[in-house]
Write a protein that holds these residues in place. Structure first.
Motif: not given
Length: 269
Positions: A7-14, A26-36
């Motif tokens: 689940d890729v949002g503007g703030t978090t990636i779940r 797991e949860t990630y901060v969106s701006c810290d991770h390029e999705l690919y």
């Protein structure tokens, strides 16, 4: 077969990794991770993954990311590149479209609208049992209908999107514009001793009502489901929409719709 759901949002990636006998969250901060790159690292950690399903906070057409107002998109053909490089199946869809399918199943409804308020303002529609996409998969992009002009711009490039009033990113922009400190907390703004902060909260509520009324008028749903991080943190919004929807929508449509808060956790997943 191991499956990865994102689940890729503007703030978090779940993420949810479904292994043979368990589910890993797991949860990630969106701006810290390029999705690919994140997908690549997860595939290295879990080489048994053969399917990836992505709910993405952006405009998706035939598996390609057209644009995402609240996410920096570096690779638009993410599905194709990932499938070609890793030899696995990848499916990607707008996040609120994924959510409304889950909501339709949860409410056993063939006419339902999901209005989600988080970093952005998104909407998904199931009408007569079918998910509404539109010619270019841009249907129901409620966050970007013209509303009122602002002194700043939305991620889509316009300065009058309703999302600039009723979303987390909109609240942040208004706080920055007025040089107000702190995170965009709707409850704090609503109960602030500063009139300017209370005004921001009031404009948020009226814009949300306008968005809800527009969707009820256009799609005549049986159920309007409110969700997203801001609604979860401020459940009073459901009460406001329930009580005032009649003034913002076609009366006959408003009379027949049931407004509820989502019962699902991470519905897009």
């Amino acid at each position: 077969m191991m499956k990865l759901y994102m689940d890729v949002g503007g703030t978090t990636i779940r993420t949810e990794l479904h292994t043979y006998d368990t589910v890993v969250h797991e949860t990630y901060v969106s701006c810290d991770h390029e999705l690919y790159d994140l997908i690549g690292s997860l595939l290295k950690r879990y080489p048994g993954i053969l399917f990836i399903g992505i709910a993405y906070a952006g405009m998706i057409h035939h598996g390609c990311i057209i644009t995402a107002p609240n996410i920096e998109v570096k690779i638009h053909d993410l599905k194709q590149k990932t499938e070609q490089l890793y030899g696995i199946r990848v499916e990607i869809e707008n996040d609120v479209n994924c959510a409304v399918l889950a909501e339709a199943h949860d409410h056993t409804s063939g006419d339902i609208v999901a209005l989600y308020v988080g970093t952005g303002l998104g909407c998904g529609v199931v009408s007569d049992g079918r998910l509404l996409h539109g010619h270019d998969s841009l249907a129901a992009e409620i966050g970007h209908i013209p509303y009122k002009s602002t002194p700043f711009h939305c991620g889509c490039g316009k300065d009058n999107c309703i999302e600039l009033y009723a979303s987390g990113s909109g609240l942040l922009k208004w706080k920055q514009y007025h040089n107000l400190k702190g995170q965009p907390d709707l409850s704090q703004l609503r109960h602030s001793d500063k009139q300017i902060e209370r005004d921001i909260a009031e404009r948020f509520e009226k814009a949300l009502l306008s968005a809800a009324g527009t969707m009820v008028t256009l799609f005549n749903p049986e159920t309007l489901v409110l969700g997203g991080g801001i609604v979860s943190a401020n459940p009073y919004l459901v009460e406001i929409v329930t009580e005032q929807i009649q003034a913002y929508a076609l009366p006959e449509a408003a009379k027949r719709v049931t407004v509820v808060q989502t019962r699902l956790k991470d519905a897009p997943l």
